[in-house]
Design a protein around this motif. Sequence first.
Motif, mmCIF file in Angstrom:
data_model
loop_
_atom_site.group_PDB
_atom_site.id
_atom_site.type_symbol
_atom_site.label_atom_id
_atom_site.label_comp_id
_atom_site.label_asym_id
_atom_site.label_seq_id
_atom_site.Cartn_x
_atom_site.Cartn_y
_atom_site.Cartn_z
ATOM 1 N N TYR A 55 0.850 -1.061 0.067
ATOM 2 C CA TYR A 55 0.123 0.172 0.106
ATOM 3 C C TYR A 55 0.731 1.271 -0.053
ATOM 4 C CZ TYR A 55 -3.463 -3.562 1.133
ATOM 5 O OH TYR A 55 -4.332 -4.537 1.072
ATOM 6 N N HIS A 56 2.039 1.186 -0.381
ATOM 7 C CA HIS A 56 2.952 2.145 -0.168
ATOM 8 C C HIS A 56 2.971 2.928 -1.713
ATOM 9 C CE1 HIS A 56 6.477 4.863 0.304
ATOM 10 N NE2 HIS A 56 6.585 4.448 1.469
ATOM 11 N N LEU A 57 2.479 3.885 -1.860
ATOM 12 C CA LEU A 57 2.346 4.859 -3.115
ATOM 13 C C LEU A 57 3.687 4.938 -3.748
ATOM 14 C CD1 LEU A 57 0.372 5.795 -5.095
ATOM 15 C CD2 LEU A 57 0.283 8.282 -3.972
ATOM 16 N N SER A 58 4.737 5.314 -3.076
ATOM 17 C CA SER A 58 6.115 5.542 -3.772
ATOM 18 C C SER A 58 6.385 4.126 -4.460
ATOM 19 C CB SER A 58 6.955 5.758 -2.729
ATOM 20 O OG SER A 58 6.958 7.174 -2.403
ATOM 21 N N PHE A 59 6.293 3.005 -3.877
ATOM 22 C CA PHE A 59 6.766 1.709 -4.517
ATOM 23 C C PHE A 59 5.818 1.339 -5.749
ATOM 24 C CE2 PHE A 59 7.723 0.502 0.080
ATOM 25 C CZ PHE A 59 9.110 1.167 0.027
ATOM 26 N N TRP A 60 4.846 1.838 -5.887
ATOM 27 C CA TRP A 60 3.949 1.782 -7.148
ATOM 28 C C TRP A 60 4.467 2.696 -8.050
ATOM 29 C CZ3 TRP A 60 1.423 -2.292 -8.493
ATOM 30 C CH2 TRP A 60 0.803 -3.281 -7.567
ATOM 31 N N ARG A 61 4.776 3.969 -7.839
ATOM 32 C CA ARG A 61 5.229 4.947 -8.670
ATOM 33 C C ARG A 61 6.599 4.209 -9.393
ATOM 34 N NH1 ARG A 61 3.922 9.753 -5.094
ATOM 35 N NH2 ARG A 61 2.083 10.474 -6.101
ATOM 36 N N ASN A 62 7.709 3.742 -8.281
ATOM 37 C CA ASN A 62 8.694 3.020 -8.783
ATOM 38 C C ASN A 62 8.679 2.017 -9.637
ATOM 39 O OD1 ASN A 62 10.119 5.207 -7.399
ATOM 40 N ND2 ASN A 62 10.750 4.080 -5.614
ATOM 41 N N ARG A 63 7.730 1.339 -9.428
ATOM 42 C CA ARG A 63 7.387 0.277 -10.357
ATOM 43 C C ARG A 63 7.190 0.578 -11.611
ATOM 44 N NH1 ARG A 63 6.438 -5.515 -9.375
ATOM 45 N NH2 ARG A 63 4.826 -6.405 -10.555
ATOM 46 N N THR A 64 6.121 1.538 -11.536
ATOM 47 C CA THR A 64 5.722 2.139 -12.988
ATOM 48 C C THR A 64 7.142 2.723 -13.519
ATOM 49 O OG1 THR A 64 3.607 2.843 -11.946
ATOM 50 C CG2 THR A 64 4.373 3.961 -13.948
ATOM 51 N N LYS A 65 7.874 3.270 -12.939
ATOM 52 C CA LYS A 65 9.102 3.927 -13.631
ATOM 53 C C LYS A 65 10.101 2.786 -14.170
ATOM 54 C CE LYS A 65 13.287 6.283 -12.287
ATOM 55 N NZ LYS A 65 14.133 7.003 -11.326
ATOM 56 N N LEU A 66 9.829 1.613 -13.336
ATOM 57 C CA LEU A 66 10.876 0.497 -13.748
ATOM 58 C C LEU A 66 10.180 0.006 -15.160
ATOM 59 C CD1 LEU A 66 12.884 -2.019 -13.148
ATOM 60 C CD2 LEU A 66 11.183 -2.820 -11.846
ATOM 61 N N PHE A 67 8.919 -0.236 -15.074
ATOM 62 C CA PHE A 67 8.164 -0.929 -16.156
ATOM 63 C C PHE A 67 8.610 -0.044 -17.543
ATOM 64 C CE2 PHE A 67 5.264 -3.342 -13.502
ATOM 65 C CZ PHE A 67 6.201 -4.458 -13.466
ATOM 66 N N PHE A 68 8.419 1.104 -17.351
ATOM 67 C CA PHE A 68 8.663 2.152 -18.303
ATOM 68 C C PHE A 68 9.969 2.147 -18.990
ATOM 69 C CE2 PHE A 68 9.176 6.486 -20.163
ATOM 70 C CZ PHE A 68 8.276 6.435 -21.027
ATOM 71 N N GLN A 69 11.121 2.143 -18.017
ATOM 72 C CA GLN A 69 12.367 1.861 -18.505
ATOM 73 C C GLN A 69 12.750 0.680 -19.370
ATOM 74 O OE1 GLN A 69 14.244 2.107 -14.580
ATOM 75 N NE2 GLN A 69 15.125 4.307 -15.262
ATOM 76 N N LEU A 70 11.959 -0.411 -18.594
ATOM 77 C CA LEU A 70 12.119 -1.689 -19.392
ATOM 78 C C LEU A 70 11.454 -1.997 -20.703
ATOM 79 C CD1 LEU A 70 12.016 -4.102 -16.130
ATOM 80 C CD2 LEU A 70 14.117 -3.284 -17.460
ATOM 81 N N SER A 71 10.631 -1.103 -20.846
ATOM 82 C CA SER A 71 9.703 -1.021 -22.211
ATOM 83 C C SER A 71 10.850 -0.704 -23.389
ATOM 84 C CB SER A 71 8.691 0.165 -22.338
ATOM 85 O OG SER A 71 9.314 1.479 -22.235
ATOM 86 N N GLU A 72 12.052 -0.289 -23.197
ATOM 87 C CA GLU A 72 13.030 -0.332 -24.219
ATOM 88 C C GLU A 72 13.639 -1.521 -24.703
ATOM 89 O OE1 GLU A 72 16.230 2.647 -23.567
ATOM 90 O OE2 GLU A 72 15.319 3.569 -22.067
#
Length: 176
Positions: A55-72
């Motif tokens: 339930y920690h919002l920052s971790f969900w944001r970081n996960r989104t960022k991770l996936f966005f990076q890995l989309s390369e």
Amino acid sequence: AIKKRPNEPIYHDGLAQMAGELAILAYEQEETTLSGQLEQIALFESSKTLQISPYHLSFWRNRTKLFFQLSEIDEKYNEMALESLQQATLLAPTDAKIKYNLALLYAGKDDVEQAVKILEEAVYLKPNYEQARYALALFYKQAEEIEKAKEQLEYILEEINPLSERANELLDKLNF
């Protein structure tokens, strides 16, 4: 740090972010085996983070960022980034920045109608959100809804940032 405190989610999250960045670097260097290994570490650690602290919002944001990076590396991660932001929206339904980023991901999938709907929610939640209003103006322009685009740009210039060069430039283009 993880060995000493295996249930500390911030350590797992940090490792996930670093492994993701290294996976991209390895991919760019055509080190596909190493890139794949780092990608798997990043995914595992991100999942572990959310297993410990779902339930920690920052971790969900970081996960989104991770996936966005890995989309390369693989476009499938764009969908996973979208899912992560949708989860973040459930945790923080009034967070305009999450809505803005969610709209950008929908736009990236060519779902402009959904992007516009979400951007409208973002500016409703945070009327002085210049980036969201500007993006909304661009989408309205693209849809040939010129008056709506002008309204967003005028709002930016009158209520948020009278010195916005990009809003002035786009408004000038729309007035011709």
